[in-house]
Design an enzyme around this catalytic site. Structure first.
Site, PDB file in Angstrom:
ATOM      1  N   CYS A  48       0.845  -1.335  -0.258  1.00  0.00           N
ATOM      2  CA  CYS A  48      -0.192  -0.583  -0.219  1.00  0.00           C
ATOM      3  C   CYS A  48       0.550   1.076   0.170  1.00  0.00           C
ATOM      4  O   CYS A  48       0.730   2.072  -0.991  1.00  0.00           O
ATOM      5  CB  CYS A  48      -0.562  -0.314   1.157  1.00  0.00           C
ATOM      6  N   ARG A  81       6.766 -11.292   5.951  1.00  0.00           N
ATOM      7  CA  ARG A  81       6.171 -10.806   6.687  1.00  0.00           C
ATOM      8  C   ARG A  81       6.597 -11.870   7.852  1.00  0.00           C
ATOM      9  O   ARG A  81       7.189 -12.995   7.989  1.00  0.00           O
ATOM     10  CB  ARG A  81       4.750 -11.340   7.343  1.00  0.00           C
ATOM     11  N   GLN A  84       1.447 -10.633  -2.871  1.00  0.00           N
ATOM     12  CA  GLN A  84       0.269 -10.493  -3.146  1.00  0.00           C
ATOM     13  C   GLN A  84      -0.688 -10.116  -3.807  1.00  0.00           C
ATOM     14  O   GLN A  84      -0.151  -8.649  -4.570  1.00  0.00           O
ATOM     15  CB  GLN A  84       0.143  -9.379  -2.284  1.00  0.00           C
ATOM     16  N   ASP A 107      -2.571  -7.419  -5.166  1.00  0.00           N
ATOM     17  CA  ASP A 107      -2.960  -6.036  -4.462  1.00  0.00           C
ATOM     18  C   ASP A 107      -3.662  -4.971  -6.251  1.00  0.00           C
ATOM     19  O   ASP A 107      -3.154  -5.584  -6.858  1.00  0.00           O
ATOM     20  CB  ASP A 107      -1.892  -5.105  -3.961  1.00  0.00           C
ATOM     21  N   HIS A 138      -5.408  -0.657  -5.348  1.00  0.00           N
ATOM     22  CA  HIS A 138      -5.732   0.224  -5.337  1.00  0.00           C
ATOM     23  C   HIS A 138      -7.005   0.735  -5.937  1.00  0.00           C
ATOM     24  O   HIS A 138      -6.163   1.350  -6.892  1.00  0.00           O
ATOM     25  CB  HIS A 138      -4.528   1.383  -4.499  1.00  0.00           C
ATOM     26  N   LYS A 152     -13.433  -3.470   6.128  1.00  0.00           N
ATOM     27  CA  LYS A 152     -12.963  -4.227   5.451  1.00  0.00           C
ATOM     28  C   LYS A 152     -14.397  -5.410   6.039  1.00  0.00           C
ATOM     29  O   LYS A 152     -15.083  -5.909   6.375  1.00  0.00           O
ATOM     30  CB  LYS A 152     -11.795  -4.795   5.987  1.00  0.00           C
ATOM     31  N   HIS A 164      -7.992  -1.028  -0.629  1.00  0.00           N
ATOM     32  CA  HIS A 164      -7.266  -1.406  -1.244  1.00  0.00           C
ATOM     33  C   HIS A 164      -8.144  -3.102  -1.228  1.00  0.00           C
ATOM     34  O   HIS A 164      -9.081  -3.378  -0.014  1.00  0.00           O
ATOM     35  CB  HIS A 164      -6.514  -1.858   0.015  1.00  0.00           C
TER      36      HIS A 164
END
Length: 584
Positions: A282, A311, A329, A331, A333, A412, A458
């Site tokens: 992000c 992570r 990921q 992702d 946005h 979310k 997101h």
């Protein structure tokens, strides 16, 4: 069935199964103390699919010990011991557990909030520190099974002693227990770690615990998923970017991750300044948006990224591809105006539904609200939560409210898919965020020329591509549909005499874009067919002198067996159609 609470009151069980499982964990602990009096008790809760209890015993436990413990548990159940709650003043509770020689229980009591009394449950000679609830008699634990042994650090900290955790499950009746155990046996056969090794998809190495290595066939599978992702995202107006893996601490402080997520981040020092390996994509996406000015006409701006994130997961939590320390990921946005929120949430929801339907998954939806560790104003959180809620209700989607489980920057929607064994996995998510655009001072020029703040979404579809692959392996038991299969067709010559013909067929399949292997091993044809079957290849072409003479092929299906003779050109067209339509 009735349950009994710490104050001695009785009520109808709202969650009968959980009370049964909690009592089963106490029956297990009682059996351990009867057979192995020197074992020390730690904790023993009910969990989603059963229960466990942690013990400190020299030498731990063996599978043979589990058989003895199960037999002793049967005796305790037959004794039909009443389960009786009682309370003790705090100081007396500490002395009580000290006299019993239970240091872990003493530590738990001392760490409890400053309460005047501490609750216990007793069944026969066995007493345990516990907040309940439990069923009233041990005979209610009618159907149970001890399932496995594992190591577990006391209180989940690697700094503490390693204990032995005994897992079990319990149900209200034997029919439900047998159904569960049958499902678990099937799950073992489908275990993605086992199949991943057998099918040559991925591996792990001692040099990188929690960091997966994808092998050639695994990369084919991964790239096929990525190609599908790019196809549907390009169609829906997304632009793809790539952001750096390592970025300055200042960025992570600005995003809030340094304060809220630092313990899960890998850090380094470059030119005497702190940097972090990204756990999320992000903040990099914020910098992409800020790279150039934007007008209201540019919005919604949909920016996708297949970003590799890292992570720091504890070693005891690692589990194949399901829980790793680095993953890709998928992702995206979406930067938008206030009046675009509802339409964009609906659009993402439809896209996620399309993806899960493509793989044959059912799913359910959760709306996760503001957590305690959050940032932003009450007004922003209320507006964001109501925006998600309204979109779900307008689409007629049933959902569960998951209080306090939102991200620290916004509420979310989570999508929990259900696989072929009925297990659920949280994968897709849509997060509505008012905070990061503020923290990064994002702007766009409104129609009247004023500067306004965009709102952002997101979202992920697969979630972690690695985890999604693990789920797919188990969902399909390694028998991927043709479009996903790393090898779609195996060409099997009967003997050396048909090798030239088989090679020509192989080359033509490859030239047609079909993922093909030629089995040129000097083995009998039956062995080759069995090997292809074990490799779960969708189609096998068995080619002998007869096929070579006639310019034909004999087709064998992984799922349907021998399909007989066919023409090569027609077969190629059929396979290409299956790939194009992504036939399940």
């Amino acid at each position: 069935m009735k349950i009994i609470l710490p104050d001695g009151s009785v009520q109808e069980a709202e969650d009968e199964l959980r009370a049964i499982r909690h009592t089963a964990s106490h029956v297990l602990a009682q059996a351990v103390k009867r057979l192995y009096p020197d074992a020390k008790l730690a904790i023993g809760p009910a969990i989603d699919d059963g229960f466990y209890y942690d013990f400190d015993r020299e030498g731990g436990f063996t599978p043979e010990d589990l058989e003895k413990l199960e037999a002793e548990m049967v005796k305790i159940v037959k004794e039909n011991l009443p389960v009786k709650p009682f309370v003790l003043p705090r100081a007396e509770a500490v002395r009580f557990m000290e006299e019993k020689g239970e240091p872990y229980k003493v530590e738990l009591i001392e760490d409890l909030p400053e309460e005047e009394t501490i609750s216990f449950y007793q069944q026969g000679e066995f007493v345990d520190l516990c907040a309940g609830p439990h069923i009233m008699y041990t005979k209610g634990v009618k159907a149970f099974k001890l399932t496995s042994i594992a190591g577990a650090y006391w209180r989940g900290s690697e700094k503490n002693k390693m204990l032995t955790r005994i897992y079990g499950t319990a149900f209200a009746n034997k029919t439900d227990l047998e159904s569960y155990l049958t499902m678990m046996e099937e799950a073992k056969k489908r275990d993605h770690r086992k199949l991943g090794k057998e099918l040559g998809l991925f591996m792990f190495a001692e040099e990188g615990p929690g960091f997966p290595f994808f092998l050639p066939k695994g990369m084919t599978l991964k790239n096929t998923l990525i190609d599908y992702w790019r196809e549907i995202h390009y169609r829906d107006g997304y632009q793809e970017v790539s952001t750096p893996i390592i970025l300055s601490r200042k960025l992570w402080e600005n995003s809030g991750h340094w304060d809220h997520y630092k313990d899960n981040m890998y850090t380094t020092v470059i030119d005497e300044e702190d940097y972090a390996v990204k756990p999320m994509n992000c903040p990099g996406g914020m910098l992409v948006y800020k790279n150039q000015p934007h007008s209201y006409r540019d919005l919604p701006l949909k920016v996708g990224e297949l970003g590799l994130v890292h992570r720091h997961e504890k070693s005891g939590q690692l589990h194949g591809l399901m829980r790793v320390r680095c993953f890709t990921q998928d992702d995206a946005h979406i930067f938008m105006r206030d009046d675009q929120i509802e339409d964009q949430i609906k659009g993402v929801t439809k896209l996620i539904n399309e993806v899960y339907t493509q793989f044959g998954f059912e799913y359910f939806v959760e709306l996760s609200t503001r957590p305690e560790d959050s940032m932003g104003s009450d007004e922003d959180w209320e507006m964001a939560t109501n925006g998600l809620r309204k979109a779900l209700e307008d689409m007629g989607l049933d959902y569960i409210v998951n209080e306090g489980d939102g991200a620290f920057y916004g509420p979310k929607i989570d999508f929990h898919l259900r696989d072929s064994l009925g297990r659920t996995w949280q994968c897709g998510t849509i997060q509505l965020d008012f905070q990061m655009p503020q923290r990064f001072d994002l702007e766009y020029t409104a129609e009247d020329g004023s500067k306004k703040r965009p709102i952002m979404i997101h979202r992920v579809c697969f979630g972690s591509i690695e985890r999604f692959i693990g789920i797919l392996i188990e969902h399909f038991a390694g028998k991927f549909p043709v479009w996903l299969a790393p090898v779609q067709v195996k060409v099997i010559p009967v003997s050396e005499k048909s090798m030239d013909y088989a090679t020509g067929v192989y080359e033509k399949l490859k030239a047609s874009g079909i993922r093909t292997e030629l089995d040129h091993k000097d083995e009998k044809v039956g062995y080759k067919i069995r090997q292809a079957q074990l490799e779960k290849v969708p189609y096998m072409l068995v080619l002998g002198e007869k096929e070579a003479a006639e310019g034909a092929i004999t087709v064998r299906s992984r799922d349907k067996g021998d399909l007989g003779a066919a023409g090569l050109d027609a077969f190629i067209e059929d396979i290409k159609k299956m790939i194009e339509t992504k036939e399940k």
